[in-house]
Design a protein around this motif. Sequence first.
Motif, PDB file in Angstrom:
ATOM      1  N   GLN A   3      18.901 -23.220  59.968  1.00 29.22           N
ATOM      2  CA  GLN A   3      19.154 -21.794  59.817  1.00 29.22           C
ATOM      3  C   GLN A   3      20.116 -21.555  58.660  1.00 29.22           C
ATOM      4  N   ASP A  44      14.458 -19.894  61.186  1.00 28.02           N
ATOM      5  CA  ASP A  44      14.413 -21.257  60.686  1.00 28.02           C
ATOM      6  C   ASP A  44      14.081 -21.218  59.191  1.00 28.02           C
ATOM      7  N   TRP A  45      14.800 -22.037  58.434  1.00 30.96           N
ATOM      8  CA  TRP A  45      14.700 -21.979  56.982  1.00 30.96           C
ATOM      9  C   TRP A  45      13.999 -23.218  56.447  1.00 30.96           C
ATOM     10  N   CYS A  57      16.463 -14.178  55.545  1.00 39.85           N
ATOM     11  CA  CYS A  57      17.290 -13.591  56.593  1.00 39.85           C
ATOM     12  C   CYS A  57      16.808 -12.170  56.837  1.00 39.85           C
TER      13      CYS A  57
END
Length: 313
Positions: A3, A44-45, A57
């Motif tokens: 994140q 989740d990135w 975001c």
Amino acid sequence: MLQCRMSAAELDDGWVEWRVAPRSEPLASCAFEWPAGWAPVAPDWVPPGLGARVLLCGLRGAGALDVWVLRFGAEVDGLAALTATLDTPLIDARWAGLPLVEAHQADGSRWAVVHAGPALFALRATGDARRHLPRAARTLRSLTERPPVAERLTALRIGPLRTRRLAAWRAPDPPATPHGHHRAVLLLEDPKAIVMARIEVLLVDCRVFVGFDPRVALRAADGRLGVLGVEPDPSPGDAPLGDPDPGPSGPARIRRRSMRAADAAAEVEHRRAVRRIGPALIVVDGLWRPEARVARLNGRRHQDILLALGACP
């Protein structure tokens, strides 16, 4: 998958300065201002692949703000890059200089694209968030720490015009032209020296030719395209044929055309911009294959940089 780290600092006017920092991709970090009271969303990135749009975001309140990241590693047309990732077109696009563009979609959502080094940030607002999008986009540009430039610029002089070109593009020596006429050719080549994109600039110094008819310059530019094997227009030089295409320095015209090379015809995209900068009448023609995605987006951006940064004494 990780994140993003999102931190907020309250400002005196009831707004918050948000700072967003993906752990695995520092060049996608950013900062922007938004009204207090909105809840952060940190999905989740995954760092974006070349040209992909990845959610960074979001904020939720009386509507929604989503911040996406696109990355190319080169200067690209942010509006065209975003449009290529959407299922429905953008409308009413308006540029604010080279770094920022705003547009809408038919469903009422509002978009902004901000150029920041090798990254593009695409902001999508719905509901009441649409009112706050302009300040968020402007402050994302001003507050985000300056990353490395996407591409190096170098000086370019064409007659009385002083401007910049992308250093990755080759600029062959210009051919001799009649007094008061100037021409430049810029080429983007792959490692095998195959031309991926081409920009030609035709400039007429109106201090030499007082009352010069722009249609004469358009016919001359059309003739240059003919030399390259591009199909002729039905009415060459009489009108800038093609669909209107917004740019930071004003609209261009764009259309698909056929270009003959090596006894075969290939489809190319032709983007033409006509400008009056000081005493100079300028016709800028860009050619690239639509399927060469990065070359196409890079060529469009190069045209915009050349015109937006141009000035005459």
